[in-house]
Design a protein around this motif. Structure first.
Motif, mmCIF file in Angstrom:
data_model
loop_
_atom_site.group_PDB
_atom_site.id
_atom_site.type_symbol
_atom_site.label_atom_id
_atom_site.label_comp_id
_atom_site.label_asym_id
_atom_site.label_seq_id
_atom_site.Cartn_x
_atom_site.Cartn_y
_atom_site.Cartn_z
ATOM 1 N N GLY A 263 0.801 -1.220 0.000
ATOM 2 C CA GLY A 263 0.000 0.000 0.000
ATOM 3 C C GLY A 263 0.831 1.266 0.000
ATOM 4 N N ILE A 264 0.208 2.338 -0.475
ATOM 5 C CA ILE A 264 0.786 3.679 -0.425
ATOM 6 C C ILE A 264 -0.258 4.598 0.193
ATOM 7 N N GLY A 265 0.154 5.419 1.144
ATOM 8 C CA GLY A 265 -0.805 6.296 1.797
ATOM 9 C C GLY A 265 -0.162 7.570 2.302
ATOM 10 N N LYS A 266 -0.987 8.440 2.869
ATOM 11 C CA LYS A 266 -0.527 9.712 3.421
ATOM 12 C C LYS A 266 -0.885 9.762 4.901
ATOM 13 N N VAL A 267 0.065 10.174 5.727
ATOM 14 C CA VAL A 267 -0.154 10.281 7.170
ATOM 15 C C VAL A 267 -1.100 11.440 7.462
ATOM 16 N N HIS A 310 1.234 1.264 19.066
ATOM 17 C CA HIS A 310 1.193 2.675 18.696
ATOM 18 C C HIS A 310 0.680 2.780 17.263
ATOM 19 N N VAL A 311 -0.249 3.693 17.054
ATOM 20 C CA VAL A 311 -1.006 3.748 15.802
ATOM 21 C C VAL A 311 -0.798 5.089 15.110
ATOM 22 N N VAL A 312 -0.577 5.035 13.810
ATOM 23 C CA VAL A 312 -0.504 6.225 12.960
ATOM 24 C C VAL A 312 -1.668 6.146 11.972
ATOM 25 N N ARG A 313 -2.535 7.148 12.010
ATOM 26 C CA ARG A 313 -3.672 7.147 11.077
ATOM 27 C C ARG A 313 -3.207 7.557 9.687
ATOM 28 N N VAL A 314 -3.735 6.823 8.686
ATOM 29 C CA VAL A 314 -3.282 6.971 7.304
ATOM 30 C C VAL A 314 -4.479 7.073 6.367
ATOM 31 N N GLU A 315 -4.370 7.920 5.360
ATOM 32 C CA GLU A 315 -5.338 7.950 4.256
ATOM 33 C C GLU A 315 -4.713 7.168 3.112
ATOM 34 N N TRP A 316 -5.268 5.994 2.848
ATOM 35 C CA TRP A 316 -4.685 5.134 1.818
ATOM 36 C C TRP A 316 -4.990 5.662 0.415
ATOM 37 N N VAL A 317 -3.983 5.641 -0.429
ATOM 38 C CA VAL A 317 -4.147 6.022 -1.839
ATOM 39 C C VAL A 317 -4.435 4.773 -2.669
ATOM 40 N N GLU A 318 -3.618 3.735 -2.454
ATOM 41 C CA GLU A 318 -3.827 2.440 -3.106
ATOM 42 C C GLU A 318 -3.354 1.339 -2.170
ATOM 43 N N THR A 346 13.259 2.202 -5.758
ATOM 44 C CA THR A 346 12.112 1.626 -5.060
ATOM 45 C C THR A 346 10.864 2.471 -5.262
ATOM 46 N N ILE A 347 11.002 3.789 -5.130
ATOM 47 C CA ILE A 347 9.854 4.685 -5.306
ATOM 48 C C ILE A 347 9.234 4.487 -6.684
ATOM 49 N N GLU A 348 10.048 4.497 -7.722
ATOM 50 C CA GLU A 348 9.538 4.385 -9.090
ATOM 51 C C GLU A 348 8.885 3.027 -9.347
ATOM 52 N N LYS A 349 9.514 1.961 -8.869
ATOM 53 C CA LYS A 349 8.976 0.615 -9.099
ATOM 54 C C LYS A 349 7.636 0.410 -8.396
ATOM 55 N N VAL A 350 7.553 0.858 -7.124
ATOM 56 C CA VAL A 350 6.321 0.635 -6.358
ATOM 57 C C VAL A 350 5.197 1.525 -6.894
ATOM 58 N N LEU A 351 5.502 2.767 -7.230
ATOM 59 C CA LEU A 351 4.479 3.635 -7.816
ATOM 60 C C LEU A 351 3.939 3.028 -9.113
ATOM 61 N N LYS A 352 4.822 2.506 -9.935
ATOM 62 C CA LYS A 352 4.401 1.901 -11.206
ATOM 63 C C LYS A 352 3.498 0.686 -10.947
ATOM 64 N N LEU A 356 0.456 4.518 -10.175
ATOM 65 C CA LEU A 356 0.518 5.926 -9.769
ATOM 66 C C LEU A 356 1.708 6.602 -10.414
ATOM 67 N N GLU A 357 1.602 7.924 -10.553
ATOM 68 C CA GLU A 357 2.708 8.715 -11.089
ATOM 69 C C GLU A 357 3.294 9.572 -9.975
ATOM 70 N N GLU A 358 4.581 9.888 -10.109
ATOM 71 C CA GLU A 358 5.233 10.745 -9.122
ATOM 72 C C GLU A 358 4.613 12.116 -9.152
ATOM 73 N N SER A 359 4.238 12.624 -7.952
ATOM 74 C CA SER A 359 3.618 13.945 -7.865
ATOM 75 C C SER A 359 4.657 15.043 -7.981
#
Length: 359
Positions: A263-267, A310-318, A346-352, A356-359
């Protein structure tokens, strides 16, 4: 300017505690030696009064989890010019220290091999490379305007990885307290330090991306994480402490060990003990501990801040199920619960993989 800190005692009445400088720099140095986490959880003390080849002595000398050096110099009664010039001189010596020299310095001061102490402190093996970068920390019981101007000038105009931290001392009855304030955000100084490295050895961090290892099993469930929007770690300070790096807005690349990226998400909320976390469901906020969970033991040690989840809330993108996790040769992997993702590959491979595209 550093942030001013005050302490108020709340009892039958609200009372502000008066502060004073710590009575001696040696007392401050003794406090730091006893618990260097007052400066940072990510520092292992190599020793005090480290002698350089020029016959001078560095007040305190430390190593972080990535193998980088921190030169910690107490201001004492020296003028700002003296203490900063001395610290820069130390840095010129430190930059050429070899792997073997650092091992010897540690064992001479601590009496045990650095390899053993490093595992005890960080729970992982000593890196193959040490001293790829370094930073300077000026420690003071008070921060004067001249020192502040010099440090800001060196940092802002020349990218010198230098910072200052000052402490306030408070006393109420038989109880003593100290507070800490940084002149510059330590993350900014760390990045300046990273940029001094040999670029053929280490990639720069883009200041937003992290890898999070999510150990799917009895203590946490990937299904729960995707359903309710979070990542977590627990069962000891070593596992949960790295989650504190994750700031609101940071992007995480979530990986399940031995499977791959899922998964990829935003904190959206920084790390909290599980008992304090609330999840919004159908426009209603509910405590995570009150929600039905697949992980049978996630609610372990709820009142123990060191052991609890310990928990970090995340908004998942995919996200994808664990069975469809992505892995290919060369992707970044590490034992820490959370760590900075410096690998552009790693960033490019996982986004692909996630479309997803790099923002």
């Amino acid at each position: 300017m550093p942030i001013e800190v005050g302490i108020w005692k709340i009892d039958n009445e609200v009372k502000k505690l008066s502060y004073s400088p710590i009575e001696s720099e040696k007392k401050l140095e003794d406090i730091l030696e006893k618990d260097l986490s007052i400066l940072s959880d990510d520092l292992l003390l190599i020793g005090r009064q480290i002698q350089t080849d020029y016959g001078k002595f560095i007040d305190m000398f430390a190593l972080d989890q990535e193998g980088n050096i921190s030169i910690i110099e107490l201001k004492k009664n020296r003028t700002p010019r003296e203490v900063v010039a001395q610290a820069l001189d130390y840095a010129s010596w430190v930059q050429n220290l070899s792997y073997e020299r650092i091992l010897k310095l540690f064992e001479d001061k601590q009496g045990i091999p650095l390899e053993e102490a490093f595992v005890d402190k960080f729970g992982t093996d000593l890196p193959e490379k040490l001293n790829e970068s370094h930073q300077i920390i000026i420690v003071s019981s008070q921060l004067d305007a001249e020192t502040e101007r010099i440090i800001n000038y060196l940092s802002d105009n020349f990218g010198v990885p230098i910072n200052a931290v000052f402490f306030r001392y408070f006393k109420e009855g038989n109880q003593e307290f100290i507070t800490r304030s940084w002149l510059i955000d330590p993350n900014v100084v760390e990045e300046k330090s990273s940029n001094t490295r040999n670029e053929s050895k280490t990639e720069k961090w883009n200041k937003q991306d992290f890898v999070v290892n999510f150990d799917d099993g009895q203590y946490r469930s990937w299904e729960d994480a995707t359903k309710y929007g979070f990542i977590s770690a627990g069962n000891g300070k070593w596992y949960s402490r790295t989650l504190k790096q994750l700031f609101v807005g940071a992007r995480i690349f979530c990986m399940i060990p031995k499977h791959g990226y899922v998964g990829i998400g935003k904190v959206v909320e920084e790390a909290k003990p599980m008992r304090d976390v609330e999840i919004e469901i159908n426009e209603e906020r509910k405590k995570l501990i009150d929600l039905p969970l697949n992980a049978p033991n996630m609610k372990h040690d709820l009142e123990n801040d060191e052991l609890c989840e310990h928990v970090v809330r995340v908004e998942w993108v995919e996200t994808v199920p664990k069975e469809k996790a992505y892995w290919t040769k060369g992707l970044k992997a590490n034992q820490n619960s959370a760590y900075k993702l410096r690998s552009q590959y790693t960033i490019e491979k996982v986004l692909k993989f996630f479309g997803l595209e790099e923002s």
